[in-house]
Write a protein that holds these residues in place. Structure first.
Motif, PDB file in Angstrom:
ATOM      1  N   GLN A 295      21.012  -4.658 -14.971  1.00 37.10           N
ATOM      2  CA  GLN A 295      20.987  -5.506 -16.175  1.00 37.10           C
ATOM      3  C   GLN A 295      22.419  -5.805 -16.616  1.00 37.10           C
ATOM      4  O   GLN A 295      23.333  -4.989 -16.473  1.00 37.10           O
ATOM      5  N   LYS A 296      22.599  -6.998 -17.145  1.00 36.44           N
ATOM      6  CA  LYS A 296      23.908  -7.391 -17.635  1.00 36.44           C
ATOM      7  C   LYS A 296      24.146  -6.775 -19.000  1.00 36.44           C
ATOM      8  O   LYS A 296      23.256  -6.716 -19.839  1.00 36.44           O
ATOM      9  N   LYS A 297      25.356  -6.323 -19.222  1.00 39.70           N
ATOM     10  CA  LYS A 297      25.708  -5.733 -20.518  1.00 39.70           C
ATOM     11  C   LYS A 297      26.331  -6.799 -21.396  1.00 39.70           C
ATOM     12  O   LYS A 297      27.117  -7.607 -20.966  1.00 39.70           O
TER      13      LYS A 297
END
Length: 83
Positions: A80-82
């Motif tokens: 997942q992208k932060k």
């Protein structure tokens, strides 16, 4: 104090050496007849209810384990992208 150890040693030696050996009934011929019957049932289920429960539990754990491994692989492959 030492007397207790001597007494314990004598009691334990007496218990081990004087045990009566039980005669075990040979169940192998009965099990051979059960498993060699030609009744169309798979060998891994001929043992009865306990074999069926064990088989289903094993298959359930295998499916759940495989699904979990696939989930973790997808999660690792697509982080997942932060932010």
């Amino acid at each position: 104090m030492f007397d207790h150890f001597v007494t314990l040693q004598q009691v334990s030696r007496r218990q081990i050496s004087s045990t009566v050996r039980r005669q075990l009934v040979n169940k192998v011929p009965d099990k051979q007849k059960l498993f060699q019957e030609a009744n169309g049932m798979p060998v891994h289920l001929k043992g009865g209810v306990s074999d069926a429960v064990l088989y289903r539990a094993t298959m359930g754990l295998t499916v759940l384990g495989t699904a979990y491994v696939i989930y973790e692989l997808v999660k690792a492959a697509l982080p997942q992208k932060k932010g």
